[in-house]
Design an enzyme around this catalytic site. Structure first.
Site, PDB file in Angstrom:
ATOM      1  N   ALA A  14       3.285  -8.212 -11.076  1.00  0.00           N
ATOM      2  CA  ALA A  14       3.926  -8.041 -12.381  1.00  0.00           C
ATOM      3  C   ALA A  14       3.952  -6.604 -12.869  1.00  0.00           C
ATOM      4  CB  ALA A  14       3.216  -8.916 -13.424  1.00  0.00           C
ATOM      5  N   GLY A  15       3.155  -5.726 -12.270  1.00  0.00           N
ATOM      6  CA  GLY A  15       3.054  -4.372 -12.781  1.00  0.00           C
ATOM      7  C   GLY A  15       4.266  -3.512 -12.466  1.00  0.00           C
ATOM      8  N   ARG A  19       2.841   5.117 -11.745  1.00  0.00           N
ATOM      9  CA  ARG A  19       2.590   6.305 -10.930  1.00  0.00           C
ATOM     10  C   ARG A  19       3.633   6.487  -9.828  1.00  0.00           C
ATOM     11  NH1 ARG A  19      -3.644   5.757  -9.410  1.00  0.00           N
ATOM     12  NH2 ARG A  19      -3.286   3.588  -9.994  1.00  0.00           N
ATOM     13  N   LYS A  26       7.308  -1.398  -8.370  1.00  0.00           N
ATOM     14  CA  LYS A  26       6.481  -0.860  -7.303  1.00  0.00           C
ATOM     15  C   LYS A  26       6.487  -1.740  -6.050  1.00  0.00           C
ATOM     16  CE  LYS A  26       1.940  -1.060  -7.585  1.00  0.00           C
ATOM     17  NZ  LYS A  26       0.512  -0.729  -7.861  1.00  0.00           N
ATOM     18  N   GLY A  84      -3.477  -7.886 -17.661  1.00  0.00           N
ATOM     19  CA  GLY A  84      -4.519  -7.808 -16.657  1.00  0.00           C
ATOM     20  C   GLY A  84      -4.387  -8.840 -15.558  1.00  0.00           C
ATOM     21  N   ASP A 109       0.787  -5.258  -3.811  1.00  0.00           N
ATOM     22  CA  ASP A 109       0.974  -3.874  -3.372  1.00  0.00           C
ATOM     23  C   ASP A 109       0.027  -3.505  -2.233  1.00  0.00           C
ATOM     24  OD1 ASP A 109      -1.407  -3.846  -4.742  1.00  0.00           O
ATOM     25  OD2 ASP A 109      -0.974  -2.032  -5.895  1.00  0.00           O
ATOM     26  N   ASN A 176     -14.881  -4.108  -3.101  1.00  0.00           N
ATOM     27  CA  ASN A 176     -13.968  -5.206  -3.389  1.00  0.00           C
ATOM     28  C   ASN A 176     -12.560  -4.865  -2.912  1.00  0.00           C
ATOM     29  OD1 ASN A 176     -12.618  -7.401  -4.550  1.00  0.00           O
ATOM     30  ND2 ASN A 176     -12.456  -6.372  -6.532  1.00  0.00           N
ATOM     31  N   ARG A 339      29.962   1.050  14.284  1.00  0.00           N
ATOM     32  CA  ARG A 339      29.893   0.371  13.003  1.00  0.00           C
ATOM     33  C   ARG A 339      29.874  -1.141  13.191  1.00  0.00           C
ATOM     34  NH1 ARG A 339      34.852   2.991  10.007  1.00  0.00           N
ATOM     35  NH2 ARG A 339      34.293   1.429   8.426  1.00  0.00           N
TER      36      ARG A 339
END
Length: 489
Positions: A14-15, A19, A26, A84, A109, A176, A339
């Protein structure tokens, strides 16, 4: 290996990934032939989970469209506000209220995650009878990462963030990895109790582990065999690094299978590509999409193949090919552009500075140089002269040209489609062919040459050309005089 006991996979995607400094979410940034999210979904696919839930938020429409196109079995679940990882997991579980059994939670990610690593985590969880099992990694430099604190029996007691860790805990190198498998009911129970009393005001998935330990549940940890598997990707530098690692893995696997990669540093191969043993990849090669290269083929140097099939023993040199079929023992290049819709049959040749599109070139036929072949069929054993253009577009519609087998077309021909050249026919150099040519005929379609004597002297006096012509005429006259004098002796 499949794990039919896995009830659901939840991918946290969801983020926005600020950055990355990109309008593209992302998890959709590409590397190695898939998006980051696509790599994660490929890693969890063997679990054969009954539900695959992808939590989306920022760029939700774009992510949902990507899922529909690449992973239609995955269901997007919207997290309206990004509060979160714990909140995202709760949103996903709420979407399937009757869910029971083990649930895998993974970040979207982590493009280097391998199915073997995920499978080992699920197997360890099942074998130990844990309520929750966390994937961990042992790293040389754990700074900034959550440390895994274990009990004497090996069970996991806590995940301690560095800011909260003691000196002894900071010395721990097991960290972790952000991947969990846990019982759905236990996860729901713990997620309902996760608070947001932290600097970000968010609910963290890591807090679930502590809550379950506090209530006496069995919590375990499974170390990844390769700590690289768990690396995330937060900016463009990390994306480049993950891309290089992924490519190195692909090339290593190819070389172990019998493929020669002359220069791995300049060779890029997508994870979706297949290459047969004894194939040779020269420096500067890029193989993308669904490309396949058969045994004994040579690709490169400096060739890019996208969704292209290369047959056994074929050679592709300094060429760009998209959506093409290159048959066995075919020669392509250098500096050819194939092509979509190009099909080259066994032993055919497409040579230097040749472009093809929606063209079928028969076995043993050649288009050696400086030509455009579009919307055309060429039979077997034919030769297309240099600087030939298949004129396929009338400004509104595309039209087809057919060249028969064992035909010989002259240099600098234009075939104005629709037109058919029969088997065994010839066309004269410099011809513009607008009508069909019968089998075995010679077509001549050019104006009769005429020479305008003295034109340069009259129209370009004083130029280098005029002076050269005058000198040549003088030399010719002198030669004629000498010949005449000798003849009279």
């Amino acid at each position: 290996m499949t794990h039919p006991n896995v009830a659901a996979v939840v991918v946290l995607a969801a983020g926005q990934g600020t950055r990355m400094k990109s309008a593209l979410p992302k998890v959709l940034h590409p590397l190695g032939g898939r998006s980051m999210l696509g790599h994660v979904l490929a890693a969890v696919e063997p679990l054969a989970a009954r539900h695959t839930l992808v939590v989306v938020g920022a760029g939700r429409e774009t992510v949902a469209e990507h899922l529909a196109a690449t992973a239609p079995g995955a269901r997007p679940v919207v997290q309206e506000e990004q509060n979160g990882s714990g909140h995202a997991a709760a949103v996903a579980l709420a979407a399937v209220p009757d869910l029971e059994g083990p649930v895998l939670l993974v970040n979207g990610d982590a493009p280097l995650l391998r199915r073997e690593t995920i499978g080992a985590l699920v197997d360890a969880h099942t074998a130990a009878g844990n309520v929750l099992t966390v994937l961990t990694a042992e790293v040389d430099e754990p700074t900034g990462l959550g440390r895994i604190v274990r009990a004497e029996d090996g069970g996991v007691l806590a995940i301690v963030e560095e800011r909260d860790a003691t000196d002894a805990q900071r010395a721990i190198r097991e960290v972790n990895a952000g991947v969990y498998v846990g019982d759905a009911a236990a996860l729901r129970r713990a997620l309902d109790r996760v608070g947001a009393a932290n600097d970000q005001g968010e609910q963290y998935l890591t807090d679930v582990l502590g809550l379950l330990v506090a209530e006496g549940a069995r919590v375990g940890g499974e170390r990844a065999a390769d700590p690289v598997d768990v690396l995330g990707c937060n900016d463009r530098r990390e994306l480049a690094a993950r891309r290089r690692t992924l490519n190195d893995r692909v090339l290593d696997e190819l070389m172990r299978s019998g493929v020669t990669v002359v220069d791995p540093a300049t060779t890029w191969v997508d994870v979706t590509v297949t290459v047969g043993p004894d194939a040779l990849l020269e420096p500067g090669v890029q193989l993308q999409g669904t490309t396949s290269v058969a045994s004994g083929a040579v690709v490169g140097p400096d060739s890019t193949l996208v969704d292209t099939a290369v047959g056994e023993g074929a050679s592709v040199v300094r060429a760009h090919c998209v959506g093409a079929e290159i048959g066995p023992d075919v020669s392509v290049g250098p500096f050819a552009y194939l092509r979509p819709g190009t099909r080259l049959h066994a032993g055919a040749k497409v040579g230097t500075f040749v472009e093809t599109k929606n063209a079928e070139v028969g076995a043993g036929s050649k288009v050696p140089h400086l030509s455009y072949v579009g919307d055309a069929t060429i039979g077997e054993g034919s030769n297309i002269g240099a600087a030939t253009v298949f004129v396929n577009y009338d400004g509104v519609h595309k039209h087809h040209t057919t060249i028969g087998s064992h035909a010989r077309t002259g240099a600098d021909n234009m075939f104005v489609a629709p037109v058919t050249i029969g088997d065994g026919a010839y066309t004269a150099a410099g011809s513009v062919i607008t009508s069909d040519v019968p089998p075995g005929a010679m077509a001549v379609a050019r104006a009769t040459q005429r020479n305008v004597a003295g034109w340069v002297a009259r129209r370009r006096p004083g130029t280098a050309a005029a002076k050269a012509a005058e000198a040549a005429r003088g030399a010719a006259a002198g030669t004629a005089t000498d010949t005449g004098t000798r003849g009279s002796e």
